[in-house]
Design a protein around this motif. Structure first.
Motif, PDB file in Angstrom:
ATOM      1  N   PHE A 156       8.861 -12.308  -3.867  1.00  0.00           N
ATOM      2  CA  PHE A 156       7.893 -11.851  -4.920  1.00  0.00           C
ATOM      3  C   PHE A 156       8.101 -12.176  -5.995  1.00  0.00           C
ATOM      4  O   PHE A 156       9.043 -12.145  -6.897  1.00  0.00           O
ATOM      5  CB  PHE A 156       8.045 -10.423  -4.668  1.00  0.00           C
ATOM      6  CG  PHE A 156       7.972  -9.769  -3.256  1.00  0.00           C
ATOM      7  CD1 PHE A 156       7.209 -10.092  -2.254  1.00  0.00           C
ATOM      8  CD2 PHE A 156       9.038  -8.890  -2.790  1.00  0.00           C
ATOM      9  CE1 PHE A 156       7.580  -9.793  -1.253  1.00  0.00           C
ATOM     10  CE2 PHE A 156       9.187  -8.630  -1.456  1.00  0.00           C
ATOM     11  CZ  PHE A 156       8.487  -8.931  -0.555  1.00  0.00           C
TER      12      PHE A 156
ATOM     13  N   ASP D  87      -0.649   1.294  -4.938  1.00  0.00           N
ATOM     14  CA  ASP D  87       0.591   1.119  -5.787  1.00  0.00           C
ATOM     15  C   ASP D  87       0.282   0.139  -6.828  1.00  0.00           C
ATOM     16  O   ASP D  87      -0.111  -0.849  -6.623  1.00  0.00           O
ATOM     17  CB  ASP D  87       1.526   0.813  -4.602  1.00  0.00           C
ATOM     18  CG  ASP D  87       1.806   1.895  -3.581  1.00  0.00           C
ATOM     19  OD1 ASP D  87       1.522   3.019  -3.859  1.00  0.00           O
ATOM     20  OD2 ASP D  87       2.703   1.500  -2.546  1.00  0.00           O
TER      21      ASP D  87
ATOM     22  N   GLU F  11       2.968 -10.040  -3.113  1.00  0.00           N
ATOM     23  CA  GLU F  11       3.448  -8.431  -3.389  1.00  0.00           C
ATOM     24  C   GLU F  11       3.966  -7.977  -2.317  1.00  0.00           C
ATOM     25  O   GLU F  11       4.030  -8.803  -1.070  1.00  0.00           O
ATOM     26  CB  GLU F  11       1.739  -7.612  -2.961  1.00  0.00           C
ATOM     27  CG  GLU F  11       0.766  -8.151  -4.074  1.00  0.00           C
ATOM     28  CD  GLU F  11       1.159  -7.538  -5.322  1.00  0.00           C
ATOM     29  OE1 GLU F  11       1.820  -6.249  -5.383  1.00  0.00           O
ATOM     30  OE2 GLU F  11       0.573  -7.827  -6.357  1.00  0.00           O
ATOM     31  N   ALA F  12       4.881  -7.170  -2.421  1.00  0.00           N
ATOM     32  CA  ALA F  12       5.810  -6.721  -1.419  1.00  0.00           C
ATOM     33  C   ALA F  12       5.102  -6.024  -0.451  1.00  0.00           C
ATOM     34  O   ALA F  12       4.519  -4.976  -0.706  1.00  0.00           O
ATOM     35  CB  ALA F  12       7.031  -5.687  -2.328  1.00  0.00           C
ATOM     36  N   GLY F  13       5.484  -6.106   1.050  1.00  0.00           N
ATOM     37  CA  GLY F  13       4.960  -5.749   2.089  1.00  0.00           C
ATOM     38  C   GLY F  13       5.074  -4.161   2.262  1.00  0.00           C
ATOM     39  O   GLY F  13       4.250  -3.595   2.732  1.00  0.00           O
ATOM     40  N   PHE F  14       6.014  -3.609   1.327  1.00  0.00           N
ATOM     41  CA  PHE F  14       6.374  -2.147   1.589  1.00  0.00           C
ATOM     42  C   PHE F  14       5.280  -1.446   0.559  1.00  0.00           C
ATOM     43  O   PHE F  14       5.535  -0.062   0.401  1.00  0.00           O
ATOM     44  CB  PHE F  14       7.748  -1.878   1.344  1.00  0.00           C
ATOM     45  CG  PHE F  14       8.241  -2.173   0.162  1.00  0.00           C
ATOM     46  CD1 PHE F  14       8.256  -1.715  -0.876  1.00  0.00           C
ATOM     47  CD2 PHE F  14       9.084  -3.357   0.267  1.00  0.00           C
ATOM     48  CE1 PHE F  14       9.045  -1.960  -2.153  1.00  0.00           C
ATOM     49  CE2 PHE F  14       9.888  -3.972  -1.029  1.00  0.00           C
ATOM     50  CZ  PHE F  14       9.717  -3.426  -1.983  1.00  0.00           C
ATOM     51  N   THR F  15       4.592  -1.956  -0.157  1.00  0.00           N
ATOM     52  CA  THR F  15       3.553  -1.221  -1.187  1.00  0.00           C
ATOM     53  C   THR F  15       2.524  -1.262  -0.800  1.00  0.00           C
ATOM     54  O   THR F  15       1.949  -2.025   0.213  1.00  0.00           O
ATOM     55  CB  THR F  15       3.667  -2.190  -2.671  1.00  0.00           C
ATOM     56  OG1 THR F  15       3.079  -3.367  -2.264  1.00  0.00           O
ATOM     57  CG2 THR F  15       5.155  -2.098  -3.187  1.00  0.00           C
ATOM     58  N   GLY F  16       1.440  -0.495  -1.189  1.00  0.00           N
ATOM     59  CA  GLY F  16       0.035  -0.373  -0.887  1.00  0.00           C
ATOM     60  C   GLY F  16      -0.294   0.794   0.144  1.00  0.00           C
ATOM     61  O   GLY F  16       0.539   1.160   1.265  1.00  0.00           O
ATOM     62  N   ILE F  17      -1.315   1.177  -0.023  1.00  0.00           N
ATOM     63  CA  ILE F  17      -1.877   2.267   0.868  1.00  0.00           C
ATOM     64  C   ILE F  17      -1.685   1.569   2.448  1.00  0.00           C
ATOM     65  O   ILE F  17      -1.875   0.530   2.820  1.00  0.00           O
ATOM     66  CB  ILE F  17      -3.544   2.276   0.709  1.00  0.00           C
ATOM     67  CG1 ILE F  17      -3.795   2.899  -0.692  1.00  0.00           C
ATOM     68  CG2 ILE F  17      -4.229   3.358   1.984  1.00  0.00           C
ATOM     69  CD1 ILE F  17      -3.080   4.261  -0.910  1.00  0.00           C
ATOM     70  N   ARG F  18      -1.461   2.519   3.530  1.00  0.00           N
ATOM     71  CA  ARG F  18      -1.364   1.907   4.750  1.00  0.00           C
ATOM     72  C   ARG F  18      -2.521   1.791   5.384  1.00  0.00           C
ATOM     73  O   ARG F  18      -2.934   2.581   6.266  1.00  0.00           O
ATOM     74  CB  ARG F  18      -0.262   3.134   5.620  1.00  0.00           C
ATOM     75  CG  ARG F  18       1.324   2.727   5.239  1.00  0.00           C
ATOM     76  CD  ARG F  18       1.749   2.511   3.933  1.00  0.00           C
ATOM     77  NE  ARG F  18       3.158   2.090   3.922  1.00  0.00           N
ATOM     78  CZ  ARG F  18       3.808   1.690   2.824  1.00  0.00           C
ATOM     79  NH1 ARG F  18       3.426   1.448   1.774  1.00  0.00           N
ATOM     80  NH2 ARG F  18       5.318   1.411   2.943  1.00  0.00           N
ATOM     81  N   THR F  19      -2.863   0.584   5.552  1.00  0.00           N
ATOM     82  CA  THR F  19      -3.696   0.314   6.571  1.00  0.00           C
ATOM     83  C   THR F  19      -3.116  -0.861   7.558  1.00  0.00           C
ATOM     84  O   THR F  19      -2.069  -1.226   7.274  1.00  0.00           O
ATOM     85  CB  THR F  19      -5.125  -0.552   5.718  1.00  0.00           C
ATOM     86  OG1 THR F  19      -4.307  -1.651   5.187  1.00  0.00           O
ATOM     87  CG2 THR F  19      -5.783   0.319   4.932  1.00  0.00           C
ATOM     88  N   SER F  60       1.871   2.182   9.760  1.00  0.00           N
ATOM     89  CA  SER F  60       3.004   2.170   8.759  1.00  0.00           C
ATOM     90  C   SER F  60       3.796   0.977   9.328  1.00  0.00           C
ATOM     91  O   SER F  60       4.498   0.260   8.430  1.00  0.00           O
ATOM     92  CB  SER F  60       3.827   3.576   8.906  1.00  0.00           C
ATOM     93  OG  SER F  60       4.833   3.414   8.185  1.00  0.00           O
ATOM     94  N   ARG F  61       4.172   1.019  10.564  1.00  0.00           N
ATOM     95  CA  ARG F  61       4.909  -0.041  10.967  1.00  0.00           C
ATOM     96  C   ARG F  61       4.355  -1.590  11.203  1.00  0.00           C
ATOM     97  O   ARG F  61       5.075  -2.469  11.592  1.00  0.00           O
ATOM     98  CB  ARG F  61       5.600   0.246  12.608  1.00  0.00           C
ATOM     99  CG  ARG F  61       6.724   1.318  12.288  1.00  0.00           C
ATOM    100  CD  ARG F  61       7.808   0.594  11.766  1.00  0.00           C
ATOM    101  NE  ARG F  61       8.934   1.494  11.682  1.00  0.00           N
ATOM    102  CZ  ARG F  61      10.234   1.131  11.727  1.00  0.00           C
ATOM    103  NH1 ARG F  61      10.501  -0.162  11.798  1.00  0.00           N
ATOM    104  NH2 ARG F  61      11.302   1.861  11.663  1.00  0.00           N
ATOM    105  N   ARG F  64       4.787  -5.332   8.022  1.00  0.00           N
ATOM    106  CA  ARG F  64       5.385  -6.414   7.738  1.00  0.00           C
ATOM    107  C   ARG F  64       5.192  -7.676   8.859  1.00  0.00           C
ATOM    108  O   ARG F  64       5.895  -8.727   8.885  1.00  0.00           O
ATOM    109  CB  ARG F  64       6.924  -6.098   8.005  1.00  0.00           C
ATOM    110  CG  ARG F  64       7.587  -5.555   6.537  1.00  0.00           C
ATOM    111  CD  ARG F  64       9.145  -5.495   6.955  1.00  0.00           C
ATOM    112  NE  ARG F  64       9.471  -6.855   7.192  1.00  0.00           N
ATOM    113  CZ  ARG F  64      10.176  -7.447   8.256  1.00  0.00           C
ATOM    114  NH1 ARG F  64      10.118  -6.589   9.415  1.00  0.00           N
ATOM    115  NH2 ARG F  64      10.510  -8.398   8.374  1.00  0.00           N
ATOM    116  N   ILE F  65       4.197  -7.269   9.637  1.00  0.00           N
ATOM    117  CA  ILE F  65       3.754  -8.282  10.747  1.00  0.00           C
ATOM    118  C   ILE F  65       3.263  -9.620  10.264  1.00  0.00           C
ATOM    119  O   ILE F  65       2.463  -9.531   9.255  1.00  0.00           O
ATOM    120  CB  ILE F  65       2.692  -7.610  11.888  1.00  0.00           C
ATOM    121  CG1 ILE F  65       3.631  -6.469  12.481  1.00  0.00           C
ATOM    122  CG2 ILE F  65       2.549  -8.758  12.807  1.00  0.00           C
ATOM    123  CD1 ILE F  65       2.555  -5.669  13.431  1.00  0.00           C
TER     124      ILE F  65
END
Lengths: 325, 325, 325, 325, 325, 325
Positions: A156, D87, F11-19, F60-61, F64-65
């Motif tokens: 990133f 975010d 952008e880090a994959g762990f950020t953002g609204i979960r779609t 949520s899971r 990172r795909i």
């Protein structure tokens, strides 16, 4: 002086301060063949952090591992003398400073031909491990088990140092010899990335390749690749399928079983291993403790690899002729 | 020689071998005021076992406790020298043999006026602690925080030694002086049992009594009762409400908060404490780790009680005049 | 014939088939004062389901509850005869059919003046409980502990039967007498809803009201309200703060402690309780088991309320004069 | 244009993309009074990381929060227009770069008098929040709820930027006016540190002070301190006792209940809040979800504070006269 | 009289008192072919205790098992009559007393040719099972699935009775005929121990042997070994890999899958099974419940083995000619 | 207009609204090839509910795909345009009303040849999916992966609509063409049920059949069966063994690995898939998150199947000639 666990069958394995397999916790570099140490750093992650608690969990789950390894037919504490050195001093939150601080601590071990067995931490920790190894041995071979190749150019915001980039940095720094290195188990990559990864010189056996060629062929290729060159073995616990190792920051489905992992490690017996690390164990996501349990056994196989060579009097050159020190 | 943690603000608290509050792990009886030790025995339980893993969990959760205790205004490692002695040798599964084995190990500590701070284990472990204490000090006072009085005559099938009977055994053996002893927090008993319990001589403040009289009165009574007699403080983590300490084998609802517990411990500052134990932490039932965290802090308060006396030059007689050794 | 647990201090409490407090599992209506039964239905929820596993968890966690209740000074199994009847037959997934099926099973109990102690299930289950009670007693008083009033007109898509609406339905059906009913603990509502709720006739003590007036005043009002009328006591475990009862489908912060709950139940001793239910325990969200543990104790307090009346020979009229059967 | 949740009582609260309280996810700065945003950064921690997943957990647990806040008597979505902005863009692993990147994103909000409600992330994130606020408002007041003062000079290896140092940095940078600032709830500190902390100018109410003076006095002091100055409210979830908030990286025993926290927030109604953050929620250590649930409610109280001012037409000067932009 | 579950497709499987597969809980020895019973004893462990809660968890997870077993093509409740007898009376904490107490309870079952299916408990419980069996049948064959051979001479402090020694004790006591016995799955042992183990007379197929010879060969050898002799089948759940069965006290990596276990059990159909036990299920370490689920299915396969013989009219001699009673 | 995730390697994959996989959340039917949507309904279950939280957990899971699927050699977001549409409007607690409500929402998608990828929810949700599909395409083929055939006539109390009956209902309603349909993986059924199931016309490959014939034969049969007919692929996560997918309501032992599942999905590449659903993910029973992780990957394979056809210009007739609309 022969360092080995004091614990024996008169003492319950669930008692005692938690060192790896009950090894004595001594900060010595004398009279030892190997040193277990924790590298509790996880600032390099691109997803879930928490591998800083990996060393604690692995030590906790190592309490019941037998000193006899049946697959290797060795008693790991008889032929080898070693200690649990404790944890490396680190600078959490600042990866480049941490790299320097850790490298400095490790160089003396490699220089004395003591084999460090390092418990991570996220995978970014391998870079200072390799830097220190190369100071003593020159460019080393990499035997790399992982779901990821960790050879991205940056993460990133263009950042060059993370747990996804260090095996490209290592090539750029000339501390890994890709011609004698192999990466096994990859299953998350872009098409372009895989091409670039091979262009760096690594042999890469993806999970799809693995399933097609079979485990015996994989072992054969690994041995052909590393030969008897000084080899650093790095094992990312996410090599295992998330079912076997849920407690890790970037789990990838479609991975390997623990039996397959142990068979691979048995398969490279006789190799010239000058250092090991085992990384990415994240206890907070390991509710049943199986990740740490499998990891502790992987680390015990590192001991078995060393004991195997001792038992069979396999001596590799390892002369420090290439040393830059 | 002054033993205290090497860790300081240059080293991250989450690194290092897990000893209590980073104390050095040394098996010495010289130059120390106290010794932390684990008693990882849980064969005495009448319900859920697993407190054998209590010492590990408490040590793990003690990593971040500050050496300064604000409530006591003491720096626990400055005035006191001490070590984490590791765990006692035990005989899991055989309570009477274990009692003998442990008593033998503890007597030297009490005889040298080293204060043992013992991390259980189930509460049955207190009996050998008291036996060893009495060898050095004669019958001791008991300051007992618990949801149960643990003074039953026997448990299942008439068995005399369990975690529900040891404070009756202690009276029968003449190692506790009930006239100077007090039990606080009981909330599971039969009507008849409570009567018998008081007939043994203990002052008993049940949870219902506690709520009625208020915490200040409880503190007053505790101090009146123990005075400056040699006192063994035993703290069963189930004194706390299950919300605060779910990780225990016999949780009882309607208990106390951690703030109340700490206030009680502060309230008895100045007492003549010659030994401590903290028992019944069951990590497998402590998913959020709060039980072990509260327990680790209770244990740190034991250090604060000792440091408080040192700081204020409070010296109790404690002459070994009553010793039977 | 006097039904009570066979278990005694010779048998370990952790052994045996899981019935409530080790009561015999007998499908009888003869010679019993009360019957424990599970109502494992959770189709009525508006948020997280899973309370169908509540009866199992409550029974499991009731194994160690003492037959002596110190707060009430009663031996619950001495004066009362009762059984664990097992679970009601239900129709999962179909709320209206389930209502009919359950009502039919319960009427005989109420008619014989056997007090059902029903373990839910979600709170929607109370409607058939009240319907059956009213068949025997006419409109009953409701003593209602809950974070929600459950008097909405409808839930999603205008549906009339859910766990948020049944205490409005009960008013409309004339089976609850709101003039002698009281709701305690509400802390999620709209402004308009609270007004409407009171217009239905209920006395409503919100959590904010409760904190302002104090627990003694709340008890006084509850007793004034229900007097000696036939009263159905319904206890939603979310009355407790989520810290004390995380295992529930619609947890609301700012709730009550278990000690407060037990004090309230003690406070209404002497009331004319003709039925009880305890609802909304969701084991899958109760990792430490504290929700089920508190719930099991609440249910044991229902027994204590009945035993208290027996012990003190408090007999309420309860003539079946109003019965519609 | 009035932004508020589309969800209503016809739609089940457990459906839909997880935004805070079902707010629309729109990246706008027009027509809004506030913007919810996540700051998923946790490189600044000195102990357990993982708060980068805090925003996800808080949003997930906010699904059922009522738009009506009874304590404030406000409908939070009626008088206020706002969005879930998503975010912030971040640079995980590199704190100083992240600070710059985040500050830049936040300045426009403060400049437009839009109130950011920022969900952390570890507490180190507050520094860029304050930097951006000060760009618009000049030095701001800090209303700080926390178990720690976070005013250390440096952390491990002398590092100046961590989650333990930013409120000293803020003083040094002149972006916080300590004369109008107050810190509440501290319970881990050295004696010397507390002195220095007060020398920085902060009013500090430790947990011990709090228990002695009582909550009403604390509220009075907080209001006296901040007056109607532009105030940034920062809430570290470890202000709560670990029993109420186990899911955090540096839990400190002897803390506060959720009811106390809500009462404090109600107590400062009418204040001139120009920004909020809520930090240190660590979902991986929150097995029952209560930490995130309490946190979501704290964040909803931030909305209530804004709505309260709107409803009561409380307008603070807030002229951007001090702006450095 | 034919005892079988009352539950049927009109009753939801998640309702009802938890007995094994909904069997009636009746304490009878009449008209039954088998009896399920719990042996909730775990004092014999050398590592993590808690298997005393195994019977509860296995029963809980048996609720949904189909009465039709497709692999065996049998309806287990049609040809067989049986009950859930409840739990054996035990003496927790005192292994030798417990052995006597349990043996006495079991002898009548074996004598009447009722097949006990016993749910442990730790593996030490097998010794009284075998003692009772031998009272009725003389020395029996052992068909043993396990990661450990459990034939150590003693455990800590020389103790002779633990869960690691009972199959040596059984040989010494002459209650097992090792010539017709086989142990399958061992993967933790010392070199010397394996030799001694075979010297006892057992055929031992280690995990390494198993992988080499293949499952069909293993089945062949098992059948050759036990023939049609009276055989006690003992299944330690740690035969499965920790990924499949994390909830056990001494998990060993590199184990077997559930599919392999079921295939082995199918493979020995037709054998002369006079008793079964299934041990070492530790619910506190089984967060996802998969260990108990697999265990419940293993137990249901025991029923299928019995039903298979009934269906195919396979009658073994089993005359009580060797009985010592 | 091409809809795809905005997220990229900056952008880090762990950020953002979960779609799902960071897809944009837009409620459009224009310019899209597919639409991800949640169907958060679980009233149809016969055992553990909670799959209503499946969509949240899967999203949520999915963070990172990788957009590149190596097995299919496709970039799923390059050739396809699509959105995360959010969740369907539902009527929790009322299955028949829900069926109508959902069918109505889905018909427009099928009519426009947009492929819905629907995340359940319990498996009962498939009936309205098929009804809507059949409105557009006429009777469709079913490619069904599951541990259960879900073709029972009724469940408890004769109820016709549950998650165990919908594939019989579908036959009765004429919306599935069993001649071109296949069910794979069944392992819980009665003997009679399996016969009836085949009489409905389905090809059924039980788990036992699967193990016998091997995966290549299974793939061959699946392709032969569905040919290029319009096919609805329904994947119940309990197809996987509980070790791989513990988080589901009716787990069945002896199931399949994730690698096998992915190989099967790769094996049917080229098929004419007009809709997909993935059901029965129960997050409350998925402590390590592996169920949701595997499920998210299965859903990503649905994208890969669509992308594969695009990339290889495979166009199926799919004319709406059979449409009943």
């Amino acid at each position: 002086m022969h360092y080995k666990p004091e614990a024996n069958y008169e003492e319950a394995g669930f008692t005692g301060i938690r060192t790896f397999m009950h090894l004595p916790h001594v900060k010595t570099m004398d009279h030892i063949d190997y040193a277990i140490m924790g590298h509790a750093f996880d600032t390099g992650v691109t997803s879930a952090p928490g591998a800083r608690f990996g060393p604690e969990a692995i030590r906790s789950r190592s309490m019941r591992i037998s000193s006899y390894d049946a697959a290797f037919d060795v008693e790991v504490f008889e032929d080898l003398s070693g200690v649990d050195y404790g944890d490396l001093s680190i600078t959490p939150g600042f990866i480049e400073e941490n790299y320097e601080q850790v490298e400095e601590q490790l160089v003396p071990f490699f220089s004395k031909k003591i084999v460090p067995i390092i418990l991570g931490g996220d995978h970014s920790v391998s870079l200072p491990h390799l830097r220190a190894a190369a100071k003593a041995y020159g460019p080393v071979s990499l035997l790399h088990f992982d779901a990821h190749s960790d050879t991205w150019d940056s993460s990133f915001q263009g950042k060059k140092y993370t747990h996804a980039t260090m095996f490209r940095r290592a090539v750029e720094e000339g501390i890994v010899n890709t011609e004698t290195s192999i990466q096994i188990g990859m299953r998350q990559y872009s098409k372009q990335h895989l091409i670039e990864n091979r262009e760096l010189g690594y042999e890469v056996i993806t999970a799809l390749d693995f399933r097609e060629m079979g485990i015996k062929e994989v072992i054969k290729r690994a041995n052909q690749r590393i030969g008897n060159t000084p080899t650093f073995l790095t094992f990312d616990i996410d090599f295992l399928d998330p079912t076997y190792a849920p407690g890790t920051g970037t789990p990838e489905v479609g991975g390997f079983t623990n039996t397959e992992a142990f068979e691979l490690l048995r398969g490279v017996a006789g190799g010239n291993f000058i250092g090991f690390d085992l990384v990415e164990v994240l206890p907070d996501r390991d509710p049943a403790g199986t990740t740490a349990l499998n990891a502790a056994h992987v680390a015990s196989k590192f001991l078995a690899l060393l004991a195997y060579n001792k038992k069979h009097s396999i001596v590799h050159s390892n002369e420090l002729t290439h040393s830059k020190i």
